[in-house]
Scaffold this active site. Structure first.
Site, PDB file in Angstrom:
ATOM      1  N   CYS A 230      25.883  17.196  58.708  1.00 54.83           N
ATOM      2  CA  CYS A 230      26.379  16.184  57.618  1.00 54.83           C
ATOM      3  C   CYS A 230      25.352  15.418  56.693  1.00 54.83           C
ATOM      4  O   CYS A 230      23.826  15.540  57.211  1.00 54.83           O
ATOM      5  CB  CYS A 230      27.112  14.883  58.449  1.00 54.83           C
ATOM      6  SG  CYS A 230      28.174  15.674  59.593  1.00 54.83           S
TER       7      CYS A 230
ATOM      8  N   ARG B 268      24.947  19.388  52.346  1.00 56.15           N
ATOM      9  CA  ARG B 268      24.771  19.236  53.805  1.00 56.15           C
ATOM     10  C   ARG B 268      26.036  19.547  54.350  1.00 56.15           C
ATOM     11  O   ARG B 268      26.066  19.733  55.639  1.00 56.15           O
ATOM     12  CB  ARG B 268      23.996  18.006  54.405  1.00 56.15           C
ATOM     13  CG  ARG B 268      22.817  17.912  53.753  1.00 56.15           C
ATOM     14  CD  ARG B 268      22.086  16.620  54.200  1.00 56.15           C
ATOM     15  NE  ARG B 268      22.045  16.523  55.786  1.00 56.15           N
ATOM     16  CZ  ARG B 268      21.154  17.120  56.449  1.00 56.15           C
ATOM     17  NH1 ARG B 268      20.208  17.752  55.864  1.00 56.15           N
ATOM     18  NH2 ARG B 268      21.371  17.176  57.859  1.00 56.15           N
TER      19      ARG B 268
ATOM     20  N   TRP C  26      30.479  17.906  57.679  1.00 55.15           N
ATOM     21  CA  TRP C  26      30.902  19.454  57.819  1.00 55.15           C
ATOM     22  C   TRP C  26      31.309  19.353  59.381  1.00 55.15           C
ATOM     23  O   TRP C  26      30.471  19.467  60.213  1.00 55.15           O
ATOM     24  CB  TRP C  26      29.529  20.248  57.420  1.00 55.15           C
ATOM     25  CG  TRP C  26      29.933  21.494  57.870  1.00 55.15           C
ATOM     26  CD1 TRP C  26      29.574  22.598  58.996  1.00 55.15           C
ATOM     27  CD2 TRP C  26      30.590  22.652  56.846  1.00 55.15           C
ATOM     28  NE1 TRP C  26      30.065  23.840  58.866  1.00 55.15           N
ATOM     29  CE2 TRP C  26      30.892  23.904  57.629  1.00 55.15           C
ATOM     30  CE3 TRP C  26      31.005  22.207  55.721  1.00 55.15           C
ATOM     31  CZ2 TRP C  26      31.183  24.854  56.755  1.00 55.15           C
ATOM     32  CZ3 TRP C  26      31.657  23.187  55.099  1.00 55.15           C
ATOM     33  CH2 TRP C  26      31.844  24.470  55.674  1.00 55.15           C
TER      34      TRP C  26
ATOM     35  N   ASN D 116      25.511  12.172  62.584  1.00 55.21           N
ATOM     36  CA  ASN D 116      25.309  13.656  62.077  1.00 55.21           C
ATOM     37  C   ASN D 116      24.692  14.210  63.736  1.00 55.21           C
ATOM     38  O   ASN D 116      23.657  13.660  63.968  1.00 55.21           O
ATOM     39  CB  ASN D 116      24.276  13.780  61.082  1.00 55.21           C
ATOM     40  CG  ASN D 116      23.680  15.395  61.117  1.00 55.21           C
ATOM     41  OD1 ASN D 116      24.446  16.211  61.218  1.00 55.21           O
ATOM     42  ND2 ASN D 116      22.370  15.599  60.701  1.00 55.21           N
ATOM     43  N   GLY D 117      25.231  15.291  63.990  1.00 55.97           N
ATOM     44  CA  GLY D 117      24.743  15.850  65.353  1.00 55.97           C
ATOM     45  C   GLY D 117      25.749  16.067  66.189  1.00 55.97           C
ATOM     46  O   GLY D 117      26.875  15.985  65.947  1.00 55.97           O
TER      47      GLY D 117
ATOM     48  N   GLU E 256      18.507  41.307  51.651  1.00 56.52           N
ATOM     49  CA  GLU E 256      18.972  40.248  51.134  1.00 56.52           C
ATOM     50  C   GLU E 256      19.834  40.356  50.126  1.00 56.52           C
ATOM     51  O   GLU E 256      20.827  39.484  49.673  1.00 56.52           O
ATOM     52  CB  GLU E 256      17.366  39.689  50.504  1.00 56.52           C
ATOM     53  CG  GLU E 256      17.666  38.636  49.222  1.00 56.52           C
ATOM     54  CD  GLU E 256      17.961  37.226  49.798  1.00 56.52           C
ATOM     55  OE1 GLU E 256      18.241  37.008  51.119  1.00 56.52           O
ATOM     56  OE2 GLU E 256      18.289  36.298  49.072  1.00 56.52           O
TER      57      GLU E 256
ATOM     58  N   LYS F 239      23.393  38.226  49.985  1.00 53.97           N
ATOM     59  CA  LYS F 239      23.749  37.392  48.955  1.00 53.97           C
ATOM     60  C   LYS F 239      25.025  37.800  48.411  1.00 53.97           C
ATOM     61  O   LYS F 239      26.005  36.859  48.001  1.00 53.97           O
ATOM     62  CB  LYS F 239      22.766  37.374  47.909  1.00 53.97           C
ATOM     63  CG  LYS F 239      22.266  36.199  47.295  1.00 53.97           C
ATOM     64  CD  LYS F 239      21.229  35.238  47.573  1.00 53.97           C
ATOM     65  CE  LYS F 239      21.368  35.104  49.390  1.00 53.97           C
ATOM     66  NZ  LYS F 239      20.172  34.206  49.611  1.00 53.97           N
TER      67      LYS F 239
ATOM     68  N   GLU G 232      27.981  36.542  50.943  1.00 48.65           N
ATOM     69  CA  GLU G 232      27.967  35.424  51.076  1.00 48.65           C
ATOM     70  C   GLU G 232      28.607  34.504  49.939  1.00 48.65           C
ATOM     71  O   GLU G 232      29.392  33.664  50.234  1.00 48.65           O
ATOM     72  CB  GLU G 232      26.362  34.745  51.143  1.00 48.65           C
ATOM     73  CG  GLU G 232      26.123  33.387  51.426  1.00 48.65           C
ATOM     74  CD  GLU G 232      24.850  32.871  51.392  1.00 48.65           C
ATOM     75  OE1 GLU G 232      23.944  33.701  50.870  1.00 48.65           O
ATOM     76  OE2 GLU G 232      24.357  31.548  51.969  1.00 48.65           O
TER      77      GLU G 232
ATOM     78  N   HIS H  87      20.658  59.068  59.406  1.00 45.90           N
ATOM     79  CA  HIS H  87      21.139  58.931  60.804  1.00 45.90           C
ATOM     80  C   HIS H  87      22.334  58.293  60.818  1.00 45.90           C
ATOM     81  O   HIS H  87      22.843  57.597  61.851  1.00 45.90           O
ATOM     82  CB  HIS H  87      19.967  58.051  61.420  1.00 45.90           C
ATOM     83  CG  HIS H  87      18.681  58.719  61.419  1.00 45.90           C
ATOM     84  ND1 HIS H  87      18.368  59.857  61.965  1.00 45.90           N
ATOM     85  CD2 HIS H  87      17.694  58.673  60.325  1.00 45.90           C
ATOM     86  CE1 HIS H  87      17.131  60.585  61.680  1.00 45.90           C
ATOM     87  NE2 HIS H  87      16.616  59.455  60.518  1.00 45.90           N
TER      88      HIS H  87
ATOM     89  N   LYS I 119      24.947  24.409  53.721  1.00 40.62           N
ATOM     90  CA  LYS I 119      23.309  24.416  53.432  1.00 40.62           C
ATOM     91  C   LYS I 119      22.523  24.549  54.538  1.00 40.62           C
ATOM     92  O   LYS I 119      21.440  25.483  54.889  1.00 40.62           O
ATOM     93  CB  LYS I 119      22.937  23.496  52.382  1.00 40.62           C
ATOM     94  CG  LYS I 119      21.592  23.742  51.893  1.00 40.62           C
ATOM     95  CD  LYS I 119      21.421  24.953  51.077  1.00 40.62           C
ATOM     96  CE  LYS I 119      20.078  25.187  50.610  1.00 40.62           C
ATOM     97  NZ  LYS I 119      19.845  26.433  50.184  1.00 40.62           N
TER      98      LYS I 119
HETATM   99  C1  F6R Z   1      21.374  32.817  52.709  1.00 38.60           C
HETATM  100  C2  F6R Z   1      20.974  31.228  53.209  1.00 38.60           C
HETATM  101  C3  F6R Z   1      20.946  31.539  54.889  1.00 38.60           C
HETATM  102  C4  F6R Z   1      19.545  30.793  55.127  1.00 38.60           C
HETATM  103  C5  F6R Z   1      19.434  30.502  56.715  1.00 38.60           C
HETATM  104  C6  F6R Z   1      18.247  29.788  57.165  1.00 38.60           C
HETATM  105  O1  F6R Z   1      21.361  32.495  51.433  1.00 38.60           O
HETATM  106  O2  F6R Z   1      20.514  30.370  52.720  1.00 38.60           O
HETATM  107  O3  F6R Z   1      20.870  32.613  55.515  1.00 38.60           O
HETATM  108  O4  F6R Z   1      18.386  31.333  54.785  1.00 38.60           O
HETATM  109  O5  F6R Z   1      20.606  29.799  57.066  1.00 38.60           O
HETATM  110  O6  F6R Z   1      18.063  28.315  56.489  1.00 38.60           O
HETATM  111  P1  F6R Z   1      16.749  27.433  56.412  1.00 38.60           P
HETATM  112  O7  F6R Z   1      15.951  28.209  55.622  1.00 38.60           O
HETATM  113  O8  F6R Z   1      17.284  26.344  56.054  1.00 38.60           O
HETATM  114  O9  F6R Z   1      16.430  27.444  57.897  1.00 38.60           O
END
Ligand code: F6R
Length: 620
Positions: free
Chosen positions: A5, A30, A79, A105-106, A489, A493, A496, A512, A615
């Site tokens: 949050c 967040r 969240w 938060n938590g 990656e 992306k 996601e 394989h 995020k």
């Molecule tokens: C993908 C993405 C996530 C973060 C992961 C780690 O685009 O953003 O996979 O990379 O949740 O987050 P951090 O770097 O904040 O620990």
């Protein structure tokens, strides 16, 4: 419960509502499934409003029926983890007949036991949240402590187990907001006749850049005149001031259609700023690591831990760390690492990578490693965050705030920081020659310009390609060596933000199993190693392309300028500038970020806030 949050608090002379709402807008990354604020008005009455949905829902509601003006307030963007995203479960939670407001938060782990105790003493609850338990407990302690909010808050937080940032205010104490943190973020913003609290500095950076980082298990009380920080027993503690190095404008979209578009455009800067001040005369010296040679000389192993995109950066970094530091490197997902009794000793350096610095899985892995005697170093993008505070050493990535959920500029900054770290460790250990260092430094310093070239010359083509491919059912990504994590990656992306099935493979693994997926028309991105620097790998990947092409794949290659060998087998060629063997990933990933963005945009999706994601993942 409040899992991930955003939290903001204000005391001062100004009406707090707009300050809280703009703070929440910057914290929406967040969590964004419900939001609420509480203010104490001039008559000393507490008013509160909270609504399920994005912040706009709350904003509209307040515009229709405003709360009375108040200059003390707290705000929350949520969240949900447990207890769905409803109006009722949103924060703030009230107690003491509506005179006390709490945001959180938590996760409070012992909330069931506390709730049972409070129910037995006659308390009632309106929501399913652990936060309300904290609010009701605080009300109880408030009465027991004769209306002393700070004393009541201390005894309340001392009884909570788990992870929490907790903020509270009581209408009998206008001009006072109290806060506490355990395993969850909270920073203080110092203003002139006003003070702020926030989950991170984005909450108040438009008002002040002067901040204090509070430590684990500490309590803060802010008033317009000052700030008091104590431990949970009430003993005064020293806190560390810092200056926020970016301004409010950096946290805004600044004319871009999305934060992600803005952040991809900042990839050159993210690399340049991460390198800045850390190289001179062809060598790498990271000032933050001065005096810490002992972390690097006695080690026999490096373990990189991270999640998601940060873990892919780690996989790229492994090549550089082994090449320049000559230390064996393992890369592990933080959430897997901790649960298998790993072998750790003081000869192991654990390098964690986290953009937010708050990812719970990564934090717990770092703590675990530290408890078992390993040395810890954090690569992090967020000042004052929890993971760097728990580590022996910190190398910040200076990518600036990353707001879009999908990580982009932080990824290139993480790889850059790992390369700098590899060169720094290599120098300290005498493993890398002066010539190798000078070549690497020149390469790394050239990266920002090369990324800019890609954005300038390839972005439109890639976006056009993404539009054509908007209806694809699945997209595959192949890479080899450092190109392999880049393939992963690219696939992450795309999944996601466009919700299209995507998979990344090591090109050598095709035969394989995965090659069975290839059918006519299947789009496949192939990251082709440099024919100049890696001729053997280059030719192998070109053979892989022929194999999939023969089975009808639609091949999009990412290849160095001048690589003509790929032309006969490619349906599309995206060009990247020439770069040394380890530097290609920093370039090849750029068209993949642009592609994911273009495709999600073509599908009309909210690319900054994809469904089901937040995020900062501050729950396990
Ligand atoms: C993908 C993405 C996530 C973060 C992961 C780690 O685009 O953003 O996979 O990379 O949740 O987050 P951090 O770097 O904040 O620990």
């Amino acid at each position: 419960m409040g899992g991930m949050c955003g939290i903001v608090g204000y005391v001062g002379p100004r009406p707090s509502e707009s300050i809280l709402l703009s703070g929440l807008a910057r914290l929406e990354y967040r969590g964004y499934d419900s939001a609420g604020i509480a203010v104490i008005d001039a008559d000393g009455t507490l008013g509160m409003r909270k609504r399920a949905g994005k912040l706009g829902v709350l904003r509209d509601d307040l515009a229709r029926t405003p709360l009375p003006d108040g200059t003390t307030g707290i705000g929350h963007t949520r969240w949900a983890t447990h207890g769905g995203p409803t109006d009722q479960n949103a924060h703030p939670h009230l107690a003491d007949d509506g005179r006390l407001a709490v945001i959180h938060n938590g996760i409070i782990e012992n909330f069931a036991a506390l709730k049972a105790e409070l129910l037995a003493s006659g308390a009632t609850f309106l929501s399913e949240t652990d936060t309300e338990v904290a609010a009701v407990l605080l009300a109880h302690e408030y009465r027991a402590n004769g209306g002393d909010l700070e004393a009541a808050f201390r005894s309340t937080v001392s009884r909570l187990d788990g992870a929490f940032t907790l903020l509270a205010m009581h209408q009998e104490h206008p001009g006072l907001v109290v806060g506490a943190r355990r395993n969850s973020p909270l920073v203080i913003g110092l203003g002139d006749g006003e003070n702020f609290l926030g989950s991170d500095v984005a909450a108040f950076v438009e008002h002040t850049r002067s901040a204090l980082a509070i430590g684990q298990d500490q309590i803060v009380a802010i008033t317009p005149e000052g700030v008091r920080v104590t431990d949970f027993d009430g003993n005064a503690v020293e806190v560390e001031p810092f200056q926020v190095t970016w301004d409010a404008a950096a946290a805004e979209k600044g004319g871009w259609s999305s934060f992600m578009a803005k952040e991809v455009s900042e990839e050159p800067e993210a690399v340049a700023n991460t390198v800045r001040g850390r190289t001179h005369d062809g060598i790498v010296e990271i000032p933050e690591l001065e005096g810490l040679d002992g972390l690097f000389t006695g080690i026999h192993r490096i373990l990189v831990i991270a999640c998601g995109t940060a873990a892919y950066a780690g996989q790229v970094g492994k090549y550089a760390l082994e090449q320049w530091a000559r230390v064996p490197v393992d890369v592990e997902l933080a959430h897997e690492f901790r649960y298998r009794d790993p072998v750790l000793d003081p000869g192991t350096l654990v390098v964690s990578i986290s953009q937010s610095g708050e990812t719970m899985d990564t934090l717990m892995a770092v703590k675990y490693a530290r408890e078992r005697g390993a040395k810890t170093l954090s690569i992090c993008n967020t000042q004052g965050a929890t993971i760097p505070r728990e580590s022996d050493a910190i190398v910040y990535t200076h990518a600036g705030p990353e707001v879009a959920v999908a990580s982009t500029k932080a990824f290139v900054a993480q790889i850059t920081a790992l390369y700098l770290l590899a060169l720094h460790i290599g120098r300290v250990r005498g493993a890398v020659t002066a010539e190798q260092q000078a070549t690497a430094v020149a390469e790394i310093e050239a990266v920002p310009g090369k990324i800019s070239w890609i954005l300038e010359h390839q972005q439109e083509r890639v976006t056009q390609l993404a539009r054509w491919m908007a209806d694809s059912r699945s997209v595959l990504f192949l890479g080899r060596h450092v190109g392999f994590p880049i393939a992963l990656e690219g696939a992450l992306k795309l999944k996601e933000i466009s919700y299209i099935h995507a998979e990344g493979f090591a090109a050598g693994e095709l035969k394989h199993g995965p090659i069975a997926l290839i059918e006519p028309g299947q789009p496949v991105f192939v990251i082709v190693p440099s024919p100049v620097h890696s001729p053997v790998l280059h030719d192998k990947v070109v053979s892989n392309i022929q194999e999939i092409r023969a089975r009808g794949a639609r091949v999009i290659v990412i290849a160095e300028e001048g690589d003509a060998a790929v032309l006969p087998f490619a349906d599309e060629v995206l060009r990247i500038p020439l770069a040394g063997p380890l530097f290609e990933p920093l370039l090849a990933v750029v068209p993949l970020h642009v592609f994911a963005m273009g495709l999600a945009t073509a599908r009309g999706l909210d690319i900054d806030q994809p469904r089901n994601l937040a995020k900062s993942v501050t729950v396990e």
